[in-house]
Motif scaffolding. Structure first.
Motif, PDB file in Angstrom:
ATOM      1  N   VAL A  35     -20.343  22.021 -74.392  1.00  0.00           N
ATOM      2  CA  VAL A  35     -20.961  21.747 -75.894  1.00  0.00           C
ATOM      3  C   VAL A  35     -21.503  20.319 -76.458  1.00  0.00           C
ATOM      4  O   VAL A  35     -20.067  19.455 -75.864  1.00  0.00           O
ATOM      5  CB  VAL A  35     -20.822  22.664 -77.161  1.00  0.00           C
ATOM      6  N   GLY A  36     -22.491  20.185 -76.528  1.00  0.00           N
ATOM      7  CA  GLY A  36     -23.174  18.902 -76.786  1.00  0.00           C
ATOM      8  C   GLY A  36     -23.928  18.028 -75.887  1.00  0.00           C
ATOM      9  O   GLY A  36     -22.898  17.991 -74.489  1.00  0.00           O
ATOM     10  N   GLY A  37     -25.033  17.289 -76.175  1.00  0.00           N
ATOM     11  CA  GLY A  37     -25.570  16.619 -75.094  1.00  0.00           C
ATOM     12  C   GLY A  37     -24.806  15.822 -74.325  1.00  0.00           C
ATOM     13  O   GLY A  37     -25.720  15.618 -72.817  1.00  0.00           O
ATOM     14  N   ARG A  73     -23.663  16.414 -70.064  1.00  0.00           N
ATOM     15  CA  ARG A  73     -23.947  16.526 -69.088  1.00  0.00           C
ATOM     16  C   ARG A  73     -23.459  14.994 -68.104  1.00  0.00           C
ATOM     17  O   ARG A  73     -24.180  15.119 -67.684  1.00  0.00           O
ATOM     18  CB  ARG A  73     -25.620  15.686 -69.904  1.00  0.00           C
ATOM     19  N   MET A  74     -22.867  13.966 -69.125  1.00  0.00           N
ATOM     20  CA  MET A  74     -22.400  12.946 -68.382  1.00  0.00           C
ATOM     21  C   MET A  74     -21.403  13.401 -67.000  1.00  0.00           C
ATOM     22  O   MET A  74     -20.329  14.449 -67.247  1.00  0.00           O
ATOM     23  CB  MET A  74     -21.664  12.337 -68.446  1.00  0.00           C
ATOM     24  N   PRO A  75     -21.825  13.239 -65.476  1.00  0.00           N
ATOM     25  CA  PRO A  75     -20.683  14.219 -65.021  1.00  0.00           C
ATOM     26  C   PRO A  75     -19.701  13.791 -64.597  1.00  0.00           C
ATOM     27  O   PRO A  75     -18.643  14.250 -64.756  1.00  0.00           O
ATOM     28  CB  PRO A  75     -21.425  13.451 -63.723  1.00  0.00           C
ATOM     29  N   ILE A 114     -31.011   1.223 -73.280  1.00  0.00           N
ATOM     30  CA  ILE A 114     -29.592   1.904 -72.691  1.00  0.00           C
ATOM     31  C   ILE A 114     -29.942   3.676 -73.378  1.00  0.00           C
ATOM     32  O   ILE A 114     -29.087   3.692 -72.216  1.00  0.00           O
ATOM     33  CB  ILE A 114     -28.864   1.248 -73.727  1.00  0.00           C
ATOM     34  N   GLU A 115     -29.834   4.029 -74.289  1.00  0.00           N
ATOM     35  CA  GLU A 115     -30.188   5.376 -74.363  1.00  0.00           C
ATOM     36  C   GLU A 115     -30.390   6.117 -72.904  1.00  0.00           C
ATOM     37  O   GLU A 115     -30.131   6.920 -71.937  1.00  0.00           O
ATOM     38  CB  GLU A 115     -30.644   6.431 -75.485  1.00  0.00           C
ATOM     39  N   ALA A 116     -32.114   5.478 -72.346  1.00  0.00           N
ATOM     40  CA  ALA A 116     -32.509   6.518 -71.284  1.00  0.00           C
ATOM     41  C   ALA A 116     -31.822   6.347 -70.192  1.00  0.00           C
ATOM     42  O   ALA A 116     -31.868   7.209 -68.923  1.00  0.00           O
ATOM     43  CB  ALA A 116     -33.972   5.349 -71.556  1.00  0.00           C
ATOM     44  N   LYS A 164     -28.160   6.325 -69.776  1.00  0.00           N
ATOM     45  CA  LYS A 164     -27.198   6.408 -69.869  1.00  0.00           C
ATOM     46  C   LYS A 164     -27.532   7.714 -69.103  1.00  0.00           C
ATOM     47  O   LYS A 164     -27.069   8.646 -67.803  1.00  0.00           O
ATOM     48  CB  LYS A 164     -26.636   6.790 -71.123  1.00  0.00           C
ATOM     49  N   LYS A 165     -28.812   8.404 -69.831  1.00  0.00           N
ATOM     50  CA  LYS A 165     -29.312   9.864 -69.586  1.00  0.00           C
ATOM     51  C   LYS A 165     -29.685   9.618 -67.843  1.00  0.00           C
ATOM     52  O   LYS A 165     -29.501  11.209 -66.625  1.00  0.00           O
ATOM     53  CB  LYS A 165     -30.039   9.947 -69.945  1.00  0.00           C
ATOM     54  N   ALA A 166     -30.306   8.750 -67.566  1.00  0.00           N
ATOM     55  CA  ALA A 166     -30.843   8.506 -66.032  1.00  0.00           C
ATOM     56  C   ALA A 166     -29.660   8.887 -64.940  1.00  0.00           C
ATOM     57  O   ALA A 166     -29.424   9.385 -64.108  1.00  0.00           O
ATOM     58  CB  ALA A 166     -31.698   7.406 -65.371  1.00  0.00           C
ATOM     59  N   LEU A 167     -28.304   7.593 -65.772  1.00  0.00           N
ATOM     60  CA  LEU A 167     -26.947   7.961 -64.548  1.00  0.00           C
ATOM     61  C   LEU A 167     -26.393   9.666 -64.179  1.00  0.00           C
ATOM     62  O   LEU A 167     -25.947   9.556 -63.329  1.00  0.00           O
ATOM     63  CB  LEU A 167     -26.221   7.477 -65.390  1.00  0.00           C
ATOM     64  N   SER A 168     -27.106  10.168 -65.617  1.00  0.00           N
ATOM     65  CA  SER A 168     -26.148  11.785 -65.475  1.00  0.00           C
ATOM     66  C   SER A 168     -26.910  12.137 -64.329  1.00  0.00           C
ATOM     67  O   SER A 168     -26.215  13.344 -63.475  1.00  0.00           O
ATOM     68  CB  SER A 168     -26.851  12.283 -66.721  1.00  0.00           C
ATOM     69  N   VAL A 169     -28.073  11.753 -63.697  1.00  0.00           N
ATOM     70  CA  VAL A 169     -28.565  12.827 -62.522  1.00  0.00           C
ATOM     71  C   VAL A 169     -29.315  11.896 -60.957  1.00  0.00           C
ATOM     72  O   VAL A 169     -29.313  12.573 -59.877  1.00  0.00           O
ATOM     73  CB  VAL A 169     -30.190  13.471 -62.759  1.00  0.00           C
ATOM     74  N   THR A 180     -27.364  12.282 -83.604  1.00  0.00           N
ATOM     75  CA  THR A 180     -28.266  11.749 -83.201  1.00  0.00           C
ATOM     76  C   THR A 180     -29.482  12.760 -82.952  1.00  0.00           C
ATOM     77  O   THR A 180     -30.637  12.070 -83.193  1.00  0.00           O
ATOM     78  CB  THR A 180     -27.667  10.876 -81.574  1.00  0.00           C
ATOM     79  N   TYR A 181     -29.503  14.487 -82.759  1.00  0.00           N
ATOM     80  CA  TYR A 181     -30.566  15.233 -82.651  1.00  0.00           C
ATOM     81  C   TYR A 181     -29.682  16.279 -84.190  1.00  0.00           C
ATOM     82  O   TYR A 181     -29.091  16.728 -83.631  1.00  0.00           O
ATOM     83  CB  TYR A 181     -30.690  15.255 -80.948  1.00  0.00           C
ATOM     84  N   SER A 182     -31.340  17.205 -84.315  1.00  0.00           N
ATOM     85  CA  SER A 182     -30.838  17.563 -84.376  1.00  0.00           C
ATOM     86  C   SER A 182     -31.620  18.868 -84.245  1.00  0.00           C
ATOM     87  O   SER A 182     -33.218  18.467 -83.814  1.00  0.00           O
ATOM     88  CB  SER A 182     -31.081  17.696 -86.232  1.00  0.00           C
ATOM     89  N   GLY A 226     -21.737   9.883 -78.019  1.00  0.00           N
ATOM     90  CA  GLY A 226     -22.307   9.694 -76.952  1.00  0.00           C
ATOM     91  C   GLY A 226     -23.162   8.783 -76.724  1.00  0.00           C
ATOM     92  O   GLY A 226     -23.043   7.105 -76.630  1.00  0.00           O
ATOM     93  N   LYS A 227     -23.138   7.721 -78.327  1.00  0.00           N
ATOM     94  CA  LYS A 227     -23.337   5.950 -78.827  1.00  0.00           C
ATOM     95  C   LYS A 227     -21.668   5.868 -77.767  1.00  0.00           C
ATOM     96  O   LYS A 227     -21.832   4.336 -78.205  1.00  0.00           O
ATOM     97  CB  LYS A 227     -22.929   6.501 -80.169  1.00  0.00           C
ATOM     98  N   ASP A 228     -20.752   5.741 -78.283  1.00  0.00           N
ATOM     99  CA  ASP A 228     -20.135   5.347 -77.992  1.00  0.00           C
ATOM    100  C   ASP A 228     -19.971   4.978 -76.497  1.00  0.00           C
ATOM    101  O   ASP A 228     -20.077   3.281 -75.463  1.00  0.00           O
ATOM    102  CB  ASP A 228     -18.599   5.475 -77.281  1.00  0.00           C
TER     103      ASP A 228
HETATM  104  P1  AMP Z   1     -26.188  16.084 -79.404  1.00  0.00           P
HETATM  105  O1  AMP Z   1     -25.825  16.043 -80.701  1.00  0.00           O
HETATM  106  O2  AMP Z   1     -25.597  17.352 -79.045  1.00  0.00           O
HETATM  107  O3  AMP Z   1     -27.395  16.493 -78.920  1.00  0.00           O
HETATM  108  O4  AMP Z   1     -25.822  14.999 -78.594  1.00  0.00           O
HETATM  109  C1  AMP Z   1     -26.591  13.968 -78.442  1.00  0.00           C
HETATM  110  C2  AMP Z   1     -26.090  12.781 -77.564  1.00  0.00           C
HETATM  111  O5  AMP Z   1     -25.922  13.727 -76.522  1.00  0.00           O
HETATM  112  C3  AMP Z   1     -27.157  11.327 -77.675  1.00  0.00           C
HETATM  113  O6  AMP Z   1     -25.442  10.499 -77.206  1.00  0.00           O
HETATM  114  C4  AMP Z   1     -27.318  11.340 -76.149  1.00  0.00           C
HETATM  115  O7  AMP Z   1     -27.897  10.045 -75.444  1.00  0.00           O
HETATM  116  C5  AMP Z   1     -26.502  12.298 -74.763  1.00  0.00           C
HETATM  117  N1  AMP Z   1     -27.215  13.009 -73.782  1.00  0.00           N
HETATM  118  C6  AMP Z   1     -28.165  14.366 -74.690  1.00  0.00           C
HETATM  119  N2  AMP Z   1     -28.691  14.086 -72.620  1.00  0.00           N
HETATM  120  C7  AMP Z   1     -27.457  13.384 -72.272  1.00  0.00           C
HETATM  121  C8  AMP Z   1     -27.944  12.864 -70.402  1.00  0.00           C
HETATM  122  N3  AMP Z   1     -28.581  14.182 -70.174  1.00  0.00           N
HETATM  123  N4  AMP Z   1     -26.688  12.510 -70.071  1.00  0.00           N
HETATM  124  C9  AMP Z   1     -26.236  11.790 -70.982  1.00  0.00           C
HETATM  125  N5  AMP Z   1     -25.885  11.703 -72.093  1.00  0.00           N
HETATM  126  C10 AMP Z   1     -27.131  12.586 -72.571  1.00  0.00           C
END
Ligand code: AMP
Length: 561
Positions: free
Chosen positions: A322-324, A327-329, A253-255, A257-262, A17-19, A214-216
């Motif tokens: 490791v991996g974004g 961050r989900m609690p 949705i992604e935003a 989901k991230k909001a629910l992490s905090v 999803t991100y690089s 995270g997509k799932d």
């Molecule tokens: P990565 O490939 O390591 O960059 O991870 C990307 C994934 O991490 C994506 O699914 C993002 O939506 C998810 N992600 C990034 N930050 C958060 C966060 N604060 N809470 C939940 N998921 C996150």
């Protein structure tokens, strides 16, 4: 870097999803580089504007998905190295290697602009459980982006958890511990048990899930929102037929989901069929919705610990997140509850992989230079390891050449990174049992074998006067030697021509060699005539040489917005 090396030393985390990209700064430290938009993370998304030769990569491409979903390609990494995978965008058809190549090109171009120097070589990371095709396809994406590697014409590919562990090891140089790296990115989960000893990394075993990321969690939240909107009166047509609704929703949705992490609850608003819908959801609800995903992830961790015990590794001092998506609690809590005796740490989860890859690139650069400095000695003494005085002199030469302290050159050169085979590899053979002849796969290299490895086995012809023997190589996940022939997938085949007149049962030798980077070579030999076939694997799952040069040409024709 500082140093007198002309080109920056970089490592790239090519995510689903991100690089992101890191370089080695003038103090020798790995530092993240921002893209042109000013962000460290670049969405791995490509937008092809209609009637334009320009492509747009990153945040703007991701935003554009809500308006022109058919012109936008994302999640290419989930398809990389897969047979016949193609993305359609507007009039164009693109292989995942090309899409990933465009993402890499954007990262490298922006980084070069920021640093004021061109970037030629890179270390690129991939999930640890990637098989041969996926690794080769990732290297091809690098070639399409104009990158080469250290001591080889294509970029060096290392597993993401190994890169993260290499970075983590650089922060705790005196420690020695077994660590489980739990890497949950946007599209994939990698679980790796390894040892970090004063900066050196040795992988023990690994497991991964290509289809869990995270997509799932996004998809689970999306289904919940669609269901809620239906209860608020939205028709299936409004929700499912309009691609704009789905695209807008995926960003929201992604935003959410991230909001629910905090925070404990959040609202998600979107338009469907010209009407606004607002869905409220709490973190508790979200965690219930995604319980089965967490359970899949925890089951994989248990499996990897089990594989570790089978290899005689019982202790683990730390779980490293490791991996974004870590961050989900619920991830941290789930791991802490299931494995209460092991502390769980979160260290730069978005950046550890790219930083580690940059540090590894620095080591490879130093190794290359040391090898050059030892060239004369090795030519004269091919069988003798260089004595300490010769090594000291080589490290001195390199330290002077690249402007690094002697001690650092020595330390980097002595660090080691050891990997295991991500998959099992075998050939299709005819086996005999009480029911007669049966085709089976005979695995020669088993998953989690320490690398480098090589194995030679002798098989026999099955008929009199057989004039060819076909070597069909299959990659699979099984730990057993003899398995069903349909298991896993074919990654290459070759035909060994046999001299006429051989009796049934004539011996044929097959040798598999896997190098430290996980690249496989095979050799077949007909022991009666001495006839040999050697091979690189050729498969339709990656680009053949003509397709690769076409892709390079197409990518140079495109301009990047
Ligand atoms: P990565 O490939 O390591 O960059 O991870 C990307 C994934 O991490 C994506 O699914 C993002 O939506 C998810 N992600 C990034 N930050 C958060 C966060 N604060 N809470 C939940 N998921 C996150």
């Amino acid at each position: 870097m500082t140093t007198k090396s002309v080109h920056p030393v970089v490592g790239i985390d090519l995510g689903t999803t991100y690089s992101c990209i890191a370089y080695i700064d003038e103090n020798g430290k790995p530092v993240m580089l921002k893209n042109f938009e000013g962000d460290i993370l670049t969405p791995s998304v490509v937008y092809f504007p209609i009637g334009d030769s320009e492509v747009v990569v990153g945040k703007e491409a991701k935003n554009q998905k809500a308006f022109e979903p058919d012109q936008v390609v994302d999640f290419a990494k989930r398809a990389i190295g897969r047979e016949n995978s193609l993305f359609l965008a507007g009039q164009g058809r693109y292989r995942p290697e090309e899409i990933s190549g465009m993402v890499l090109k954007k990262l490298v171009r922006d980084a070069a602009e920021l640093l004021g120097a061109s970037i030629e070589k890179a270390v690129i990371t991939c999930p640890a459980y990637f098989g041969i095709n996926e690794r080769e396809a990732t290297a091809q994406a690098g070639i399409i982006a104009g990158l080469s590697g250290y001591n080889q014409p294509h970029p060096n590919i290392i597993p993401e958890p190994v890169a993260a562990a290499f970075y983590y090891g650089s922060l705790r140089e005196d420690s020695s511990e077994n660590v489980l790296v739990f890497d949950l990115g946007g599209g994939t989960l990698d679980v790796t048990l390894l040892n970090i000893d004063k900066g050196s990394v040795k992988t023990y075993c690994l497991g991964g899930d290509h289809e869990l990321g995270g997509k799932d969690w996004d998809d689970a939240l999306c289904n919940f929102c669609l269901e809620e909107a239906r209860e608020q009166g939205a028709s299936p047509h409004d929700l499912f037929e309009d691609p704009h609704t789905i695209s807008e929703l995926s960003l929201k949705i992604e935003a959410g989901k991230k909001a629910l992490s905090v925070k404990g609850k959040t609202g998600i608003g979107f338009t469907a069929g010209a009407k606004r819908y607002q869905v409220e959801i709490s973190r508790d609800q979200f965690e219930i919705l995604t319980e089965s995903l967490l359970e899949r992830a925890l089951a994989l961790v248990e499996e990897v610990f089990g594989d570790g015990r089978n290899k005689g590794i019982s202790g683990c001092e730390r779980i490293l997140l490791v991996g974004g998506a870590t961050r989900m609690p619920q991830i941290r809590r789930g791991l802490a509850e299931r494995f209460p005796e092991i502390p769980v740490s979160l260290t730069d989860p978005d950046e550890a992989v790219a930083r580690g890859a940059a540090l590894f690139a620095k080591k490879l650069m130093v190794d290359d230079r040391v090898a050059d400095a030892l060239f004369g000695f090795r030519e004269q003494n091919p069988e003798t390891p260089p004595p300490p005085a010769v090594m000291e002199e080589a490290w001195d030469t390199v330290a002077d050449a690249v402007g690094m302290p002697h001690r650092e050159v020595e330390k980097l050169n002595l660090l080691s990174v050891k990997q295991v085979s991500a998959k099992s590899f075998g050939i299709v053979v005819v086996d005999h049992d009480e029911n007669g002849e049966k085709r089976r796969i005979c695995n020669l290299i088993l998953r989690n074998a320490d690398l480098p490895t090589s194995i030679t086995r002798t098989f026999n012809t099955i008929r009199d006067n057989q004039n060819t023997a076909e070597i069909i190589i299959r990659e699979n996940e099984e730990h057993r030697e003899l398995i069903d022939p349909a298991t896993g997938r074919e990654i290459g085949r070759a035909v060994l021509r046999l001299p006429g007149g051989l009796p049934k049962g004539a011996p044929i030798e097959v040798r598999f060699e896997m190098n430290v980077e996980g690249l496989l070579r095979y050799h077949g030999k007909d022991l009666s005539s001495g006839n040999i076939i050697d091979g690189e694997l050729q498969t339709t799952a990656i680009l053949n040489p003509t397709e690769l040069s076409d892709a390079i040409e197409r990518s140079t024709d495109l301009s990047f917005g």
